[in-house]
Write a protein that holds these residues in place. Sequence first.
Motif, PDB file in Angstrom:
ATOM      1  N   ILE A  35      43.681  78.216 112.689  1.00  0.00           N
ATOM      2  CA  ILE A  35      45.132  78.027 112.572  1.00  0.00           C
ATOM      3  C   ILE A  35      45.856  79.373 112.643  1.00  0.00           C
ATOM      4  CG2 ILE A  35      46.954  77.413 110.922  1.00  0.00           C
ATOM      5  CD1 ILE A  35      45.185  75.036 110.101  1.00  0.00           C
ATOM      6  N   LEU A  36      45.350  80.365 111.949  1.00  0.00           N
ATOM      7  CA  LEU A  36      45.986  81.687 111.969  1.00  0.00           C
ATOM      8  C   LEU A  36      45.931  82.317 113.352  1.00  0.00           C
ATOM      9  CD1 LEU A  36      44.823  83.118 108.534  1.00  0.00           C
ATOM     10  CD2 LEU A  36      47.125  82.364 109.178  1.00  0.00           C
ATOM     11  N   LEU A  37      44.811  82.157 114.057  1.00  0.00           N
ATOM     12  CA  LEU A  37      44.723  82.701 115.411  1.00  0.00           C
ATOM     13  C   LEU A  37      45.695  82.015 116.364  1.00  0.00           C
ATOM     14  CD1 LEU A  37      40.873  83.243 115.854  1.00  0.00           C
ATOM     15  CD2 LEU A  37      42.654  84.990 115.764  1.00  0.00           C
ATOM     16  N   VAL A  38      45.777  80.686 116.278  1.00  0.00           N
ATOM     17  CA  VAL A  38      46.712  79.946 117.129  1.00  0.00           C
ATOM     18  C   VAL A  38      48.151  80.341 116.795  1.00  0.00           C
ATOM     19  CG1 VAL A  38      47.618  77.628 117.606  1.00  0.00           C
ATOM     20  CG2 VAL A  38      45.158  78.018 117.581  1.00  0.00           C
ATOM     21  N   ALA A  39      48.466  80.468 115.510  1.00  0.00           N
ATOM     22  CA  ALA A  39      49.816  80.869 115.100  1.00  0.00           C
ATOM     23  C   ALA A  39      50.145  82.265 115.621  1.00  0.00           C
ATOM     24  CB  ALA A  39      49.951  80.820 113.580  1.00  0.00           C
ATOM     25  N   TRP A  40      49.185  83.166 115.554  1.00  0.00           N
ATOM     26  CA  TRP A  40      49.401  84.533 116.043  1.00  0.00           C
ATOM     27  C   TRP A  40      49.653  84.534 117.548  1.00  0.00           C
ATOM     28  CZ3 TRP A  40      46.136  87.737 119.102  1.00  0.00           C
ATOM     29  CH2 TRP A  40      46.558  89.061 119.185  1.00  0.00           C
ATOM     30  N   LEU A  41      48.839  83.785 118.301  1.00  0.00           N
ATOM     31  CA  LEU A  41      49.048  83.723 119.746  1.00  0.00           C
ATOM     32  C   LEU A  41      50.390  83.092 120.092  1.00  0.00           C
ATOM     33  CD1 LEU A  41      45.475  82.692 120.957  1.00  0.00           C
ATOM     34  CD2 LEU A  41      46.623  84.883 121.336  1.00  0.00           C
ATOM     35  N   LEU A  42      50.727  82.005 119.415  1.00  0.00           N
ATOM     36  CA  LEU A  42      52.004  81.346 119.651  1.00  0.00           C
ATOM     37  C   LEU A  42      53.163  82.269 119.280  1.00  0.00           C
ATOM     38  CD1 LEU A  42      53.438  78.731 120.478  1.00  0.00           C
ATOM     39  CD2 LEU A  42      53.278  78.006 118.092  1.00  0.00           C
ATOM     40  N   ALA A  43      53.026  82.994 118.193  1.00  0.00           N
ATOM     41  CA  ALA A  43      54.072  83.929 117.766  1.00  0.00           C
ATOM     42  C   ALA A  43      54.283  85.018 118.811  1.00  0.00           C
ATOM     43  CB  ALA A  43      53.715  84.538 116.415  1.00  0.00           C
ATOM     44  N   ARG A  44      53.198  85.529 119.371  1.00  0.00           N
ATOM     45  CA  ARG A  44      53.312  86.563 120.412  1.00  0.00           C
ATOM     46  C   ARG A  44      54.001  86.014 121.656  1.00  0.00           C
ATOM     47  NH1 ARG A  44      50.180  91.329 120.650  1.00  0.00           N
ATOM     48  NH2 ARG A  44      50.110  90.990 122.888  1.00  0.00           N
ATOM     49  N   LEU A  90      58.509  84.228 111.629  1.00  0.00           N
ATOM     50  CA  LEU A  90      58.645  82.838 111.180  1.00  0.00           C
ATOM     51  C   LEU A  90      57.475  81.980 111.640  1.00  0.00           C
ATOM     52  CD1 LEU A  90      62.468  82.227 111.669  1.00  0.00           C
ATOM     53  CD2 LEU A  90      61.207  82.486 109.519  1.00  0.00           C
ATOM     54  N   VAL A  91      57.032  82.176 112.871  1.00  0.00           N
ATOM     55  CA  VAL A  91      55.881  81.411 113.365  1.00  0.00           C
ATOM     56  C   VAL A  91      54.637  81.764 112.554  1.00  0.00           C
ATOM     57  CG1 VAL A  91      54.364  81.034 115.346  1.00  0.00           C
ATOM     58  CG2 VAL A  91      56.836  81.062 115.669  1.00  0.00           C
ATOM     59  N   LEU A  92      54.447  83.050 112.287  1.00  0.00           N
ATOM     60  CA  LEU A  92      53.304  83.455 111.461  1.00  0.00           C
ATOM     61  C   LEU A  92      53.410  82.881 110.051  1.00  0.00           C
ATOM     62  CD1 LEU A  92      52.453  87.171 112.274  1.00  0.00           C
ATOM     63  CD2 LEU A  92      51.191  85.118 112.870  1.00  0.00           C
ATOM     64  N   LEU A  93      54.613  82.836 109.517  1.00  0.00           N
ATOM     65  CA  LEU A  93      54.818  82.282 108.188  1.00  0.00           C
ATOM     66  C   LEU A  93      54.401  80.814 108.137  1.00  0.00           C
ATOM     67  CD1 LEU A  93      55.922  83.019 105.370  1.00  0.00           C
ATOM     68  CD2 LEU A  93      58.134  82.165 106.153  1.00  0.00           C
ATOM     69  N   PHE A  94      54.794  80.053 109.165  1.00  0.00           N
ATOM     70  CA  PHE A  94      54.382  78.648 109.214  1.00  0.00           C
ATOM     71  C   PHE A  94      52.862  78.532 109.391  1.00  0.00           C
ATOM     72  CE2 PHE A  94      58.888  77.882 110.210  1.00  0.00           C
ATOM     73  CZ  PHE A  94      59.139  76.858 109.314  1.00  0.00           C
ATOM     74  N   MET A 112      54.487  79.137  99.350  1.00  0.00           N
ATOM     75  CA  MET A 112      54.878  79.130 100.756  1.00  0.00           C
ATOM     76  C   MET A 112      55.910  78.032 101.030  1.00  0.00           C
ATOM     77  SD  MET A 112      53.331  81.644 102.165  1.00  0.00           S
ATOM     78  CE  MET A 112      53.614  81.289 103.870  1.00  0.00           C
ATOM     79  N   ASP A 113      55.760  76.884 100.397  1.00  0.00           N
ATOM     80  CA  ASP A 113      56.738  75.805 100.555  1.00  0.00           C
ATOM     81  C   ASP A 113      58.122  76.250 100.103  1.00  0.00           C
ATOM     82  OD1 ASP A 113      54.943  74.017 101.632  1.00  0.00           O
ATOM     83  OD2 ASP A 113      54.569  72.955  99.755  1.00  0.00           O
ATOM     84  N   ARG A 114      58.186  76.961  98.997  1.00  0.00           N
ATOM     85  CA  ARG A 114      59.484  77.457  98.516  1.00  0.00           C
ATOM     86  C   ARG A 114      60.103  78.432  99.505  1.00  0.00           C
ATOM     87  NH1 ARG A 114      58.549  78.683  92.127  1.00  0.00           N
ATOM     88  NH2 ARG A 114      58.652  76.529  91.428  1.00  0.00           N
ATOM     89  N   ILE A 115      59.302  79.310 100.039  1.00  0.00           N
ATOM     90  CA  ILE A 115      59.816  80.275 101.018  1.00  0.00           C
ATOM     91  C   ILE A 115      60.316  79.538 102.249  1.00  0.00           C
ATOM     92  CG2 ILE A 115      59.142  82.109 102.614  1.00  0.00           C
ATOM     93  CD1 ILE A 115      57.300  83.176 100.427  1.00  0.00           C
TER      94      ILE A 115
END
Length: 181
Positions: A35-44, A90-94, A112-115
Amino acid sequence: MAPTADFFSNLGQRLLAYLQTLLEYLPNVLGAIVILLVAWLLARLLRAGTVRLLGAINGLFDKLFVKGVLAELRLSDPVIRFLAGLIFFLVLLFGVEAATRVLQIEIATRWMDRIIQYIPTLLAGVAIVIVGILASRIVRDVTTAALSGTGSLQAAQMGRFAQIVALTIAVVIGLDQIEID
């Protein structure tokens, strides 16, 4: 000898229990990493897309508004980089939020939900300030132009004063939206 044998027997059982717990938890860890790798790629990708899109919008503004008050309406490169970085963050945060859910870390998930729940409020406040900055420039130009037509010697100063008043109002409203007193 019996106490030593019991010690090693208990140690072996505990190590096996820890190993079993680790093996049961391993799919969650691997899922969180994916999930973190996909989020990082999507964020980039979204960061690069944001830079290109905002650059294209600047080009469109340059063609549409050659003269007049709206000729200044364009985003500077630092603003474009900031907005693209904000999208990246924001994408990385999600992604981090999703990873904490997969890892079943309850405290981190609630935090994280609060943020994430606060993000729309924050973005609304920032948007109000950005619109206020643009509107204050228009107020300055209109005020300066109106007073210049009357022959006023202090048209530029009055225009700047009107800009400061409009900007102050926008910042106060933006901070109120963000719930900063």
